[in-house]
Design an enzyme around this catalytic site. Structure first.
Site, PDB file in Angstrom:
ATOM      1  N   THR A  13     -22.294  11.051 -33.104  1.00 33.42           N
ATOM      2  CA  THR A  13     -23.269  11.869 -32.377  1.00 33.42           C
ATOM      3  C   THR A  13     -24.493  11.082 -31.942  1.00 33.42           C
ATOM      4  O   THR A  13     -25.065  11.337 -30.878  1.00 33.42           O
ATOM      5  CB  THR A  13     -23.727  13.034 -33.300  1.00 33.42           C
ATOM      6  OG1 THR A  13     -22.575  13.776 -33.663  1.00 33.42           O
ATOM      7  CG2 THR A  13     -24.699  13.953 -32.616  1.00 33.42           C
ATOM      8  N   ASP A  57     -15.423   8.856 -32.537  1.00 37.21           N
ATOM      9  CA  ASP A  57     -15.789   9.898 -33.484  1.00 37.21           C
ATOM     10  C   ASP A  57     -15.373   9.338 -34.839  1.00 37.21           C
ATOM     11  O   ASP A  57     -14.273   8.773 -34.957  1.00 37.21           O
ATOM     12  CB  ASP A  57     -15.010  11.174 -33.168  1.00 37.21           C
ATOM     13  CG  ASP A  57     -15.463  12.342 -34.011  1.00 37.21           C
ATOM     14  OD1 ASP A  57     -16.066  13.269 -33.440  1.00 37.21           O
ATOM     15  OD2 ASP A  57     -15.219  12.328 -35.240  1.00 37.21           O
ATOM     16  N   SER A  58     -16.196   9.484 -35.847  1.00 36.09           N
ATOM     17  CA  SER A  58     -15.874   8.774 -37.091  1.00 36.09           C
ATOM     18  C   SER A  58     -14.622   9.326 -37.771  1.00 36.09           C
ATOM     19  O   SER A  58     -14.066   8.687 -38.659  1.00 36.09           O
ATOM     20  CB  SER A  58     -17.064   8.761 -38.045  1.00 36.09           C
ATOM     21  OG  SER A  58     -17.260  10.020 -38.613  1.00 36.09           O
ATOM     22  N   SER A  59     -14.147  10.500 -37.341  1.00 34.34           N
ATOM     23  CA  SER A  59     -12.882  10.981 -37.917  1.00 34.34           C
ATOM     24  C   SER A  59     -11.700  10.145 -37.400  1.00 34.34           C
ATOM     25  O   SER A  59     -10.592  10.244 -37.932  1.00 34.34           O
ATOM     26  CB  SER A  59     -12.674  12.469 -37.612  1.00 34.34           C
ATOM     27  OG  SER A  59     -12.907  12.722 -36.250  1.00 34.34           O
ATOM     28  N   THR A  89     -21.334  10.717 -38.627  1.00 39.06           N
ATOM     29  CA  THR A  89     -21.686  11.094 -39.998  1.00 39.06           C
ATOM     30  C   THR A  89     -20.480  11.546 -40.837  1.00 39.06           C
ATOM     31  O   THR A  89     -20.527  11.470 -42.058  1.00 39.06           O
ATOM     32  CB  THR A  89     -22.745  12.218 -39.999  1.00 39.06           C
ATOM     33  OG1 THR A  89     -22.223  13.333 -39.268  1.00 39.06           O
ATOM     34  CG2 THR A  89     -24.043  11.755 -39.392  1.00 39.06           C
ATOM     35  N   ASP A  90     -19.410  12.004 -40.165  1.00 40.44           N
ATOM     36  CA  ASP A  90     -18.325  12.632 -40.928  1.00 40.44           C
ATOM     37  C   ASP A  90     -17.671  11.710 -41.956  1.00 40.44           C
ATOM     38  O   ASP A  90     -17.323  12.149 -43.050  1.00 40.44           O
ATOM     39  CB  ASP A  90     -17.250  13.185 -39.974  1.00 40.44           C
ATOM     40  CG  ASP A  90     -17.770  14.373 -39.176  1.00 40.44           C
ATOM     41  OD1 ASP A  90     -18.815  14.930 -39.562  1.00 40.44           O
ATOM     42  OD2 ASP A  90     -17.144  14.736 -38.164  1.00 40.44           O
ATOM     43  N   GLN A 274     -13.605  17.413 -59.428  1.00 43.56           N
ATOM     44  CA  GLN A 274     -13.962  18.246 -58.274  1.00 43.56           C
ATOM     45  C   GLN A 274     -15.466  18.521 -58.252  1.00 43.56           C
ATOM     46  O   GLN A 274     -15.994  18.981 -57.241  1.00 43.56           O
ATOM     47  CB  GLN A 274     -13.174  19.557 -58.318  1.00 43.56           C
ATOM     48  CG  GLN A 274     -11.690  19.319 -58.116  1.00 43.56           C
ATOM     49  CD  GLN A 274     -10.835  20.560 -58.216  1.00 43.56           C
ATOM     50  OE1 GLN A 274     -11.335  21.686 -58.241  1.00 43.56           O
ATOM     51  NE2 GLN A 274      -9.532  20.374 -58.282  1.00 43.56           N
ATOM     52  N   CYS A 275     -16.152  18.258 -59.365  1.00 46.94           N
ATOM     53  CA  CYS A 275     -17.619  18.388 -59.379  1.00 46.94           C
ATOM     54  C   CYS A 275     -18.195  17.143 -58.719  1.00 46.94           C
ATOM     55  O   CYS A 275     -17.746  16.030 -59.003  1.00 46.94           O
ATOM     56  CB  CYS A 275     -18.148  18.453 -60.802  1.00 46.94           C
ATOM     57  SG  CYS A 275     -17.512  19.827 -61.748  1.00 46.94           S
TER      58      CYS A 275
HETATM   59  N1  ASP Z   1     -18.003  14.112 -35.553  1.00 47.79           N
HETATM   60  C1  ASP Z   1     -19.127  13.204 -35.538  1.00 47.79           C
HETATM   61  C2  ASP Z   1     -18.681  11.916 -36.169  1.00 47.79           C
HETATM   62  O1  ASP Z   1     -18.579  11.805 -37.360  1.00 47.79           O
HETATM   63  C3  ASP Z   1     -20.273  13.824 -36.260  1.00 47.79           C
HETATM   64  C4  ASP Z   1     -21.529  12.981 -36.274  1.00 47.79           C
HETATM   65  O2  ASP Z   1     -21.603  11.888 -35.798  1.00 47.79           O
HETATM   66  O3  ASP Z   1     -22.522  13.508 -36.804  1.00 47.79           O
HETATM   67  O4  ASP Z   1     -18.411  10.979 -35.444  1.00 47.79           O
END
Ligand code: ASP
Length: 341
Positions: A13, A57-59, A89-90, A274-275
């Protein structure tokens, strides 16, 4: 003295702006970032930009991209004083964790940041994240880097990368490091908590080890899950089980038999909780003693992100002597508290 920083732009993003004709968010050419944030000129550092050919996109990021980043840092290590990685961020915590294992005897800052709103947005968090990250990446005292590890800077906090997790898809304050103190805090003054910083354990020179195996699986158990599911999982070298609380699982002979068989067939089993805060503690409850009996490895207080990338890095890695279990239990770069049992 002006410090030289290499800014590696991978996507996310942060690198987007609004196309005013269509209203869509589109990536902008990051080579021109210096024009977008003229404030960068006021910092005591020279920034060179190295953008990924295609912002991701980081995914869409994973082992291949982690290697590319590690190799880019390796190639440029001597020519720069610090490194800043702009990242979606992902999956930023995964990349930070993987890099922490790949970059050996790091003596320079590697800081990752991103933003929840694009840099072109009026209310963006990108500028502060980017400018303060540059500050931390260029912070030196007596010609020695203050930060000598892989860190994430986000929303006024500098955190150890391999201790972080993204816990909010909404808040600007998106990252936590539940089992390790904050390394630095930015307010009116920029603080660094020196006692918590990592220092290389040996005098050996910086190097990279980009070994990463994909032969692992992560499985979260749940109440009511049939233990037979374990038999249906694909055969992998490392199975990371995310179990309840301090390391408990449904206590049946069936569960024990099936997990035992997996171990006998050569699968390493790592147990994480899981915590998000606290640690796995084998033997605390009867329902965790099964793991001791089958010779599983305790993930202790490690994050899921670190457990995954650490397993990928150490399994079948010729540079590590000893068993998988011995290596996983070791504190390699501040990712796990070894004194806990
Ligand atoms: N989907 C975005 C990513 O991880 C979200 C972000 O950058 O905040 O690439």
């Amino acid at each position: 003295m002006k410090r030289k920083i290499l800014l590696i732009y991978t996507g996310g993003t942060i690198g987007m702006e609004k196309n005013h004709e269509t209203g869509n968010l589109v990536p902008f050419d990051f080579r021109h970032i210096l024009n977008k944030i003229p404030e960068i000129d006021l910092l005591e550092c020279d920034v060179s930009v190295h953008p990924f050919e295609k912002p991701l996109d980081s995914s869409d990021m994973g082992p291949e991209e982690w290697k590319i980043i590690a190799e880019c840092i390796g190639k440029n290590y001597e020519n720069f004083d610090g490194f800043l990685i702009l990242h979606g961020t992902d999956t930023m915590s995964y990349t930070a964790s993987a890099l922490s294992f790949m970059l050996k005897n790091l003596r320079k800052p590697v800081v990752l940041t991103g933003s929840q709103l694009p840099i072109g947005d009026l209310r963006t968090d990108a500028k502060e994240n980017l400018l303060t990250s540059l500050y931390y990446a260029s912070l030196y005292e007596n010609d020695e880097a203050v930060i000598q590890e892989v860190a994430i800077y986000f929303e006024y906090k500098l955190l150890r990368g391999n201790r972080t997790l993204k816990y909010s898809a909404e808040n600007f304050d998106a990252y936590q490091s539940p089992n390790y103190p904050v390394l630095g805090q930015s307010g009116v003054h920029l603080h660094v908590e020196k006692e918590f910083l990592l220092r290389p354990k040996s005098d050996e020179k910086f190097s990279t080890d980009t070994h990463i195996s994909k032969d692992i699986l992560f499985w979260r158990i749940f109440p009511g899950m049939s233990p037979e599911y374990f038999e249906k999982l694909p055969k992998v070298k490392v199975l990371i089980l995310q179990v309840f609380g301090s390391g408990t699982i449904f206590n049946s002979d069936k569960t024990k038999d099936i997990l035992k068989k997996l171990r006998e067939n050569g699968t390493e089993i790592v147990v994480v909780s899981q915590c998000v805060s606290g640690a796995v503690s084998f033997g605390k409850y009867e329902n965790s003693s099964i793991f001791q009996e089958i010779g599983a490895v305790s993930g202790n207080d490690i994050t899921a992100e670190s457990a995954i990338t650490k397993s990928m890095h150490i399994v079948d890695n010729q540079n590590y002597t000893g068993t998988f279990s011995e290596n996983f239990s070791k504190n390699i770069c501040g990712e796990i508290s070894v004194s806990l049992k």
